[in-house]
Design a protein around this motif. Structure first.
Motif, PDB file in Angstrom:
ATOM      1  N   TYR A   1       0.841  -0.955   0.036  1.00  0.00           N
ATOM      2  CA  TYR A   1       0.142  -0.138   0.122  1.00  0.00           C
ATOM      3  C   TYR A   1       0.828   1.176   0.102  1.00  0.00           C
ATOM      4  CZ  TYR A   1      -3.520   3.375   1.514  1.00  0.00           C
ATOM      5  OH  TYR A   1      -4.080   4.593   1.753  1.00  0.00           O
ATOM      6  N   MET A   2       0.904   2.074  -0.916  1.00  0.00           N
ATOM      7  CA  MET A   2       1.674   3.061  -1.098  1.00  0.00           C
ATOM      8  C   MET A   2       0.806   4.469  -1.428  1.00  0.00           C
ATOM      9  SD  MET A   2       4.828   1.407  -1.476  1.00  0.00           S
ATOM     10  CE  MET A   2       6.068   2.725  -1.912  1.00  0.00           C
ATOM     11  N   ASP A   3       1.543   5.440  -0.857  1.00  0.00           N
ATOM     12  CA  ASP A   3       0.612   6.862  -1.070  1.00  0.00           C
ATOM     13  C   ASP A   3       0.973   7.271  -2.607  1.00  0.00           C
ATOM     14  OD1 ASP A   3      -0.835   9.142  -0.990  1.00  0.00           O
ATOM     15  OD2 ASP A   3       0.691   9.990   0.499  1.00  0.00           O
ATOM     16  N   THR A   4       0.267   6.835  -3.548  1.00  0.00           N
ATOM     17  CA  THR A   4       0.584   7.240  -4.898  1.00  0.00           C
ATOM     18  C   THR A   4      -0.638   7.490  -5.619  1.00  0.00           C
ATOM     19  OG1 THR A   4       0.429   4.855  -6.051  1.00  0.00           O
ATOM     20  CG2 THR A   4       2.621   5.461  -5.090  1.00  0.00           C
ATOM     21  N   PRO A   5      -0.558   8.095  -6.722  1.00  0.00           N
ATOM     22  CA  PRO A   5      -1.972   8.338  -7.428  1.00  0.00           C
ATOM     23  C   PRO A   5      -2.904   7.201  -7.843  1.00  0.00           C
ATOM     24  CG  PRO A   5      -0.288   9.685  -8.550  1.00  0.00           C
ATOM     25  CD  PRO A   5       0.441   8.918  -7.559  1.00  0.00           C
ATOM     26  N   MET A   6      -2.321   5.983  -7.973  1.00  0.00           N
ATOM     27  CA  MET A   6      -3.354   4.856  -8.211  1.00  0.00           C
ATOM     28  C   MET A   6      -4.237   4.654  -7.099  1.00  0.00           C
ATOM     29  SD  MET A   6      -1.955   0.962  -9.100  1.00  0.00           S
ATOM     30  CE  MET A   6      -1.483   1.424 -10.816  1.00  0.00           C
ATOM     31  N   ASN A   7      -4.030   5.205  -5.959  1.00  0.00           N
ATOM     32  CA  ASN A   7      -4.515   4.984  -4.697  1.00  0.00           C
ATOM     33  C   ASN A   7      -5.476   6.322  -4.291  1.00  0.00           C
ATOM     34  OD1 ASN A   7      -4.324   2.224  -3.659  1.00  0.00           O
ATOM     35  ND2 ASN A   7      -2.144   3.024  -3.325  1.00  0.00           N
ATOM     36  N   ASP A   8      -5.533   7.153  -5.452  1.00  0.00           N
ATOM     37  CA  ASP A   8      -6.405   8.302  -4.975  1.00  0.00           C
ATOM     38  C   ASP A   8      -7.761   8.193  -4.793  1.00  0.00           C
ATOM     39  OD1 ASP A   8      -4.105  10.092  -5.005  1.00  0.00           O
ATOM     40  OD2 ASP A   8      -4.551  10.812  -7.125  1.00  0.00           O
ATOM     41  N   PHE A   9      -8.400   6.953  -5.513  1.00  0.00           N
ATOM     42  CA  PHE A   9      -9.677   6.654  -5.360  1.00  0.00           C
ATOM     43  C   PHE A   9     -10.237   6.437  -3.955  1.00  0.00           C
ATOM     44  CE2 PHE A   9      -7.766   2.522  -5.174  1.00  0.00           C
ATOM     45  CZ  PHE A   9      -8.756   1.748  -4.348  1.00  0.00           C
ATOM     46  N   ALA A  10      -9.111   6.254  -2.920  1.00  0.00           N
ATOM     47  CA  ALA A  10      -9.658   5.669  -1.634  1.00  0.00           C
ATOM     48  C   ALA A  10     -10.011   6.776  -0.833  1.00  0.00           C
ATOM     49  CB  ALA A  10      -8.389   5.128  -0.877  1.00  0.00           C
ATOM     50  N   SER A  11     -10.992   6.560  -0.105  1.00  0.00           N
ATOM     51  CA  SER A  11     -11.504   7.734   0.737  1.00  0.00           C
ATOM     52  C   SER A  11     -10.377   7.840   2.007  1.00  0.00           C
ATOM     53  CB  SER A  11     -12.687   7.248   1.505  1.00  0.00           C
ATOM     54  OG  SER A  11     -12.540   5.979   2.264  1.00  0.00           O
ATOM     55  N   PRO A  12     -10.582   8.775   2.903  1.00  0.00           N
ATOM     56  CA  PRO A  12      -9.435   8.698   3.862  1.00  0.00           C
ATOM     57  C   PRO A  12      -9.764   7.756   5.119  1.00  0.00           C
ATOM     58  CG  PRO A  12     -10.429  11.068   3.578  1.00  0.00           C
ATOM     59  CD  PRO A  12     -11.118  10.148   2.472  1.00  0.00           C
ATOM     60  N   GLU A  13     -10.961   7.394   5.194  1.00  0.00           N
ATOM     61  CA  GLU A  13     -11.213   6.113   5.966  1.00  0.00           C
ATOM     62  C   GLU A  13     -10.770   4.989   5.340  1.00  0.00           C
ATOM     63  OE1 GLU A  13     -13.900   9.659   6.693  1.00  0.00           O
ATOM     64  OE2 GLU A  13     -13.341   8.451   4.811  1.00  0.00           O
ATOM     65  N   LEU A  14     -10.727   4.693   4.345  1.00  0.00           N
ATOM     66  CA  LEU A  14     -10.118   3.649   3.596  1.00  0.00           C
ATOM     67  C   LEU A  14      -8.737   3.430   3.713  1.00  0.00           C
ATOM     68  CD1 LEU A  14     -10.318   0.915   2.291  1.00  0.00           C
ATOM     69  CD2 LEU A  14     -10.396   1.987  -0.007  1.00  0.00           C
ATOM     70  N   ARG A  15      -8.045   4.583   3.575  1.00  0.00           N
ATOM     71  CA  ARG A  15      -6.498   4.799   3.690  1.00  0.00           C
ATOM     72  C   ARG A  15      -6.117   4.494   5.173  1.00  0.00           C
ATOM     73  NH1 ARG A  15      -3.951   8.127  -0.219  1.00  0.00           N
ATOM     74  NH2 ARG A  15      -5.172   8.596  -1.972  1.00  0.00           N
TER      75      ARG A  15
END
Length: 267
Positions: A196-210
């Motif tokens: 799990y990386m903080d990259t644009p590929m994970n931009d879809f995720a909500s703060p709660e999911l992150r």
């Protein structure tokens, strides 16, 4: 008497090397390019996003790096010939190939279409295959080098999207075959497996999911793209000269047992 510290630094230097990085316009690909360039490598950036690719090339040039950008779709064999001509015409050789370009879907087995499945496989797996097939002879002719295939923890475990999981497991296996085939050419081939990386590929995720995903990691945080870039630069260097066919997780401990982390957190 030789300075041992200097010898150590020389092993991690990439002075005189030339690297091709796919999916280089943003995220982990951009950080991989920055890490390689910072160690002295010339870099050919490859991406379908021409605007971001050219912007990164301008940034690296401003800091004194030898860099060029070529727009290309890694799933197209003709585009790989364009990449090959571009790197050889501009820099005269190639020593490092980073197959980083990737896409992810968000469909379960019962919902995914054949077109969506094929798109992910074409970019994530076929793209890396074409890159190695096209450029490995040039790495050989340059005296050898390093290929880094960017897989995923999904290639060690699983991801809810079946095409992504299959492509990343496939890339892991393809890396093993390539390490065997290209070893006599003095080409090392390894796969890295970001979690799990903080990259644009994970931009879809909500703060709660992150936050929920980060809580499952022993380190308690997502990875940063530059951390994957540093791993790639190490594998490209002579400091990794005896590493080939390896699968290296960079995942904050996810593959050490996320379930154990959850149990520890609950108690």
């Amino acid at each position: 008497m030789p300075d041992p510290g200097r010898r150590i630094l020389e092993r991690t230097s990439l002075d005189g090397k030339v690297a091709v990085v796919t999916g280089a316009a943003r995220g982990m690909g951009a950080e991989q390019a920055r890490s390689l360039a910072a160690r002295g490598s010339a870099v050919l950036l490859v991406d379908v996003d021409a605007d971001r690719g050219r912007a990164l090339a301008a940034e690296l040039e401003e800091h004194g790096s030898a860099v060029a950008f070529t727009p290309a779709d890694v799933s197209d064999p003709a585009h790989w010939q364009t990449v090959r001509r571009a790197v050889l015409d501009r820099f005269g050789a190639v020593h490092v190939l980073v197959n980083n370009a990737g896409v992810v879907g968000h469909r379960r087995i019962g919902k995914i279409s054949r077109a969506d499945w094929q798109r992910v496989m074409d970019v994530n797996l076929k793209g890396a295959f074409l890159g190695m097939k096209t450029l490995a002879p040039d790495l050989r002719d340059a005296g050898g080098g390093s290929i880094v295939n960017v897989s995923s923890v999904a290639g060690l475990d699983q991801h809810p999207d079946p095409s992504y999981t299959a492509s990343k497991w496939g890339l892991r296996g393809l890396t093993k075959t390539a390490a065997q085939e290209f070893g006599p050419w003095r080409i090392r081939v390894n796969s890295i497996h970001p979690g799990y990386m903080d990259t644009p590929m994970n931009d879809f995720a909500s703060p709660e999911l992150r936050a929920a995903k980060a809580s499952l990691l022993p380190l308690g945080r997502p990875g940063e793209a530059w951390e994957a870039g540093e791993l790639v630069a190490f594998l490209a260097s002579d400091a990794a000269a005896f590493i080939t066919g390896a699968e290296i997780a960079i995942d904050g401990g996810w593959t050490s047992g996320a379930q154990a982390t959850e149990a520890r957190r609950m108690h």
